[in-house]
Design a protein around this motif. Structure first.
Motif, PDB file in Angstrom:
ATOM      1  N   TRP A 156       0.831  -1.207   0.000  1.00 17.89           N
ATOM      2  CA  TRP A 156       0.000   0.000   0.000  1.00 17.89           C
ATOM      3  C   TRP A 156       0.863   1.253   0.000  1.00 17.89           C
ATOM      4  CZ3 TRP A 156      -5.161  -0.231  -0.721  1.00 17.89           C
ATOM      5  CH2 TRP A 156      -5.788  -1.456  -0.479  1.00 17.89           C
ATOM      6  N   ALA A 157       0.417   2.248  -0.790  1.00 20.24           N
ATOM      7  CA  ALA A 157       1.130   3.529  -0.866  1.00 20.24           C
ATOM      8  C   ALA A 157       0.133   4.658  -1.050  1.00 20.24           C
ATOM      9  CB  ALA A 157       2.141   3.528  -2.016  1.00 20.24           C
ATOM     10  N   GLY A 158       0.487   5.832  -0.573  1.00 21.79           N
ATOM     11  CA  GLY A 158      -0.305   7.036  -0.772  1.00 21.79           C
ATOM     12  C   GLY A 158       0.389   7.978  -1.738  1.00 21.79           C
ATOM     13  N   THR A 159      -0.397   8.791  -2.417  1.00 21.11           N
ATOM     14  CA  THR A 159       0.122   9.704  -3.435  1.00 21.11           C
ATOM     15  C   THR A 159      -0.495  11.081  -3.266  1.00 21.11           C
ATOM     16  OG1 THR A 159       0.430   7.932  -5.059  1.00 21.11           O
ATOM     17  CG2 THR A 159       0.261  10.155  -5.921  1.00 21.11           C
ATOM     18  N   ILE A 160       0.325  12.109  -3.445  1.00 23.79           N
ATOM     19  CA  ILE A 160      -0.164  13.476  -3.515  1.00 23.79           C
ATOM     20  C   ILE A 160       0.626  14.181  -4.622  1.00 23.79           C
ATOM     21  CG2 ILE A 160       1.412  14.212  -1.671  1.00 23.79           C
ATOM     22  CD1 ILE A 160      -0.660  16.389  -0.975  1.00 23.79           C
ATOM     23  N   GLY A 161      -0.082  14.896  -5.496  1.00 27.67           N
ATOM     24  CA  GLY A 161       0.600  15.529  -6.620  1.00 27.67           C
ATOM     25  C   GLY A 161      -0.244  16.615  -7.249  1.00 27.67           C
ATOM     26  N   TYR A 162       0.180  17.049  -8.424  1.00 27.33           N
ATOM     27  CA  TYR A 162      -0.513  18.118  -9.148  1.00 27.33           C
ATOM     28  C   TYR A 162      -0.569  17.712 -10.621  1.00 27.33           C
ATOM     29  CZ  TYR A 162      -2.181  22.876  -9.979  1.00 27.33           C
ATOM     30  OH  TYR A 162      -2.965  23.970 -10.301  1.00 27.33           O
ATOM     31  N   ARG A 163      -1.754  17.838 -11.221  1.00 26.32           N
ATOM     32  CA  ARG A 163      -1.971  17.422 -12.607  1.00 26.32           C
ATOM     33  C   ARG A 163      -2.562  18.585 -13.409  1.00 26.32           C
ATOM     34  NH1 ARG A 163      -5.393  11.959 -14.239  1.00 26.32           N
ATOM     35  NH2 ARG A 163      -4.970  11.937 -16.499  1.00 26.32           N
ATOM     36  N   TYR A 164      -1.989  18.796 -14.589  1.00 23.63           N
ATOM     37  CA  TYR A 164      -2.454  19.867 -15.484  1.00 23.63           C
ATOM     38  C   TYR A 164      -2.752  19.258 -16.850  1.00 23.63           C
ATOM     39  CZ  TYR A 164      -2.573  24.220 -18.179  1.00 23.63           C
ATOM     40  OH  TYR A 164      -2.955  25.254 -18.990  1.00 23.63           O
ATOM     41  N   MET A 165      -3.912  19.597 -17.405  1.00 23.40           N
ATOM     42  CA  MET A 165      -4.280  19.108 -18.733  1.00 23.40           C
ATOM     43  C   MET A 165      -4.880  20.248 -19.546  1.00 23.40           C
ATOM     44  SD  MET A 165      -6.844  16.007 -19.913  1.00 23.40           S
ATOM     45  CE  MET A 165      -5.589  14.749 -19.771  1.00 23.40           C
ATOM     46  N   SER A 166      -4.475  20.324 -20.814  1.00 20.86           N
ATOM     47  CA  SER A 166      -5.018  21.289 -21.762  1.00 20.86           C
ATOM     48  C   SER A 166      -5.686  20.524 -22.901  1.00 20.86           C
ATOM     49  CB  SER A 166      -3.912  22.195 -22.305  1.00 20.86           C
ATOM     50  OG  SER A 166      -4.412  23.056 -23.313  1.00 20.86           O
ATOM     51  N   ILE A 167      -6.918  20.904 -23.250  1.00 21.48           N
ATOM     52  CA  ILE A 167      -7.691  20.210 -24.277  1.00 21.48           C
ATOM     53  C   ILE A 167      -8.212  21.227 -25.280  1.00 21.48           C
ATOM     54  CG2 ILE A 167      -9.636  18.685 -24.759  1.00 21.48           C
ATOM     55  CD1 ILE A 167      -9.561  17.868 -21.802  1.00 21.48           C
ATOM     56  N   LEU A 168      -7.875  21.033 -26.542  1.00 27.98           N
ATOM     57  CA  LEU A 168      -8.396  21.842 -27.637  1.00 27.98           C
ATOM     58  C   LEU A 168      -8.921  20.903 -28.707  1.00 27.98           C
ATOM     59  CD1 LEU A 168      -8.811  24.424 -29.360  1.00 27.98           C
ATOM     60  CD2 LEU A 168      -6.436  24.149 -30.132  1.00 27.98           C
ATOM     61  N   TYR A 169     -10.201  21.051 -29.043  1.00 31.28           N
ATOM     62  CA  TYR A 169     -10.778  20.222 -30.100  1.00 31.28           C
ATOM     63  C   TYR A 169     -11.867  21.012 -30.817  1.00 31.28           C
ATOM     64  CZ  TYR A 169     -13.111  16.434 -32.542  1.00 31.28           C
ATOM     65  OH  TYR A 169     -13.664  15.638 -33.520  1.00 31.28           O
ATOM     66  N   GLN A 170     -11.747  21.114 -32.132  1.00 31.16           N
ATOM     67  CA  GLN A 170     -12.733  21.803 -32.955  1.00 31.16           C
ATOM     68  C   GLN A 170     -13.296  20.809 -33.967  1.00 31.16           C
ATOM     69  OE1 GLN A 170     -11.659  25.636 -34.348  1.00 31.16           O
ATOM     70  NE2 GLN A 170     -13.520  25.916 -35.569  1.00 31.16           N
ATOM     71  N   ALA A 171     -14.553  20.395 -33.744  1.00 33.57           N
ATOM     72  CA  ALA A 171     -15.183  19.432 -34.634  1.00 33.57           C
ATOM     73  C   ALA A 171     -15.647  20.094 -35.926  1.00 33.57           C
ATOM     74  CB  ALA A 171     -16.362  18.763 -33.936  1.00 33.57           C
ATOM     75  N   THR A 172     -16.275  21.271 -35.782  1.00 35.30           N
ATOM     76  CA  THR A 172     -16.732  22.054 -36.930  1.00 35.30           C
ATOM     77  C   THR A 172     -16.508  23.527 -36.599  1.00 35.30           C
ATOM     78  OG1 THR A 172     -19.010  22.341 -36.127  1.00 35.30           O
ATOM     79  CG2 THR A 172     -18.520  20.317 -37.363  1.00 35.30           C
ATOM     80  N   ASP A 173     -16.895  24.406 -37.517  1.00 36.34           N
ATOM     81  CA  ASP A 173     -16.769  25.842 -37.252  1.00 36.34           C
ATOM     82  C   ASP A 173     -17.641  26.286 -36.093  1.00 36.34           C
ATOM     83  OD1 ASP A 173     -15.000  26.065 -39.316  1.00 36.34           O
ATOM     84  OD2 ASP A 173     -16.502  26.685 -40.805  1.00 36.34           O
ATOM     85  N   ARG A 174     -18.668  25.496 -35.754  1.00 41.03           N
ATOM     86  CA  ARG A 174     -19.620  25.898 -34.707  1.00 41.03           C
ATOM     87  C   ARG A 174     -19.602  24.941 -33.518  1.00 41.03           C
ATOM     88  NH1 ARG A 174     -25.354  27.165 -37.133  1.00 41.03           N
ATOM     89  NH2 ARG A 174     -25.477  28.353 -35.187  1.00 41.03           N
ATOM     90  N   ALA A 175     -18.622  24.085 -33.443  1.00 38.75           N
ATOM     91  CA  ALA A 175     -18.528  23.174 -32.304  1.00 38.75           C
ATOM     92  C   ALA A 175     -17.066  23.054 -31.899  1.00 38.75           C
ATOM     93  CB  ALA A 175     -19.097  21.806 -32.665  1.00 38.75           C
ATOM     94  N   LYS A 176     -16.744  23.617 -30.736  1.00 32.62           N
ATOM     95  CA  LYS A 176     -15.352  23.692 -30.318  1.00 32.62           C
ATOM     96  C   LYS A 176     -15.258  23.611 -28.796  1.00 32.62           C
ATOM     97  CE  LYS A 176     -11.279  26.716 -30.583  1.00 32.62           C
ATOM     98  NZ  LYS A 176     -10.761  27.999 -31.103  1.00 32.62           N
ATOM     99  N   LEU A 177     -14.229  22.934 -28.322  1.00 34.08           N
ATOM    100  CA  LEU A 177     -13.928  22.856 -26.897  1.00 34.08           C
ATOM    101  C   LEU A 177     -12.504  23.339 -26.684  1.00 34.08           C
ATOM    102  CD1 LEU A 177     -14.746  21.797 -24.019  1.00 34.08           C
ATOM    103  CD2 LEU A 177     -13.584  19.679 -24.654  1.00 34.08           C
ATOM    104  N   ASP A 178     -12.316  24.241 -25.736  1.00 38.80           N
ATOM    105  CA  ASP A 178     -10.993  24.772 -25.425  1.00 38.80           C
ATOM    106  C   ASP A 178     -10.944  25.036 -23.922  1.00 38.80           C
ATOM    107  OD1 ASP A 178      -8.524  25.893 -25.335  1.00 38.80           O
ATOM    108  OD2 ASP A 178      -8.967  27.614 -26.608  1.00 38.80           O
ATOM    109  N   ILE A 179     -10.442  24.065 -23.154  1.00 46.04           N
ATOM    110  CA  ILE A 179     -10.446  24.188 -21.696  1.00 46.04           C
ATOM    111  C   ILE A 179      -9.099  23.762 -21.124  1.00 46.04           C
ATOM    112  CG2 ILE A 179     -12.932  23.844 -21.450  1.00 46.04           C
ATOM    113  CD1 ILE A 179     -12.360  20.980 -20.588  1.00 46.04           C
TER     114      ILE A 179
END
Length: 254
Positions: A218-241
């Motif tokens: 058994w082990a414990g973990t503490i950390g920091y996670r960063y994720m960037s997501i960019l996805y554009q399916a069409t000109d009118r559907a886009k995710l950027d978070i």
């Protein structure tokens, strides 16, 4: 003649008996030598950015307190199995948030719902290992499943609703590693990138953390996670978070 035949049969049997163990030893035994671990963790991120749909570009801006207070359901876990230099990695992140509000003395009702799912499967190869330290390279695929629903209801002007959903799959490549600090403390981290199109489809993440071994299993973990997501399916559907925040976990090794 009969005596010669008997001696020949005995010699053949002896040779077969000697050859059988040698032949068996050349066959790999895939039932042994496996190891692995399973981790349940809580990633408490701030989420900011925008998800664009036909009705406009609603902003997503949740800090850690917002995430905790608006969380309806979540599951986050990772697992790994390994034999020799090869490993199989799985990571699952699912979270569902919602929020209802009232404005102008209850005359305007608002509702917002955000669903975020990320499911990763990758094969890993141990490129280097020494004294409990290691470096792995890995490659695989990550499936994204996201949605944003929002609604406004007014007494005099009626209601307006919107729903934006995007799902897609990225190939990913990455590197990860760990090294001990003491008998019980160690540091670990990983980084990967997927999509490989900076204008329409790109995701990347980095993680760093500390681990403490309570026992051999058994082990414990503490950390920091960063994720960037960019996805554009069409000109009118886009995710950027961007999603970032502390991570806490417990790991069982087997």
């Amino acid at each position: 003649m009969r005596r010669w035949i008997d001696r020949t049969c005995l010699a053949a049997a002896a040779l077969a008996a000697l050859a059988a163990p040698a032949a068996a030893a050349t066959l790999p035994d895939w039932s042994t030598g496996w190891s692995g671990q399973a981790t349940i963790y809580a990633w408490i991120p701030a989420i900011n950015g925008a998800q664009q749909g036909p009705g406009g570009q609603p902003l997503v801006n949740l800090n850690q307190n917002d995430v905790l207070s608006r969380l309806d359901m979540a599951f986050m876990g990772a697992a790994e199995v390994r034999k020799d230099r090869f490993g199989l990695l799985v990571d699952i992140v699912y979270a569902d948030f919602s929020n209802d509000g009232q404005w102008v003395q209850g005359r305007i009702q608002t509702s917002t719902s955000v669903r975020l799912g990320m499911y990763t499967v990758a094969g890993a190869w141990r490129a280097w290992e020494a004294d409990r330290s290691f470096v792995d390279v890995y490659a695989g695929a990550r499936f994204f499943d996201t949605s944003l629903s929002f609604g406004v209801d007014t007494r005099n002007l009626g209601s307006r609703d919107g729903d934006v959903s995007l799902d897609w799959t990225n190939g990913i490549v990455g590197v990860r590693g760990a090294t001990p600090l003491t008998e019980r403390w160690s540091v670990s981290g990983f980084a990967d990138v997927g999509g490989f199109d900076a204008s329409d489809d790109l995701s990347w993440e980095v993680y760093g953390g500390m681990n403490y071994a309570f026992t051999d299993a058994w082990a414990g973990t503490i950390g920091y996670r960063y994720m960037s997501i960019l996805y554009q399916a069409t000109d009118r559907a886009k995710l950027d978070i961007n999603i970032q925040g502390p991570l806490f976990g417990i790991t069982y090794k087997f």
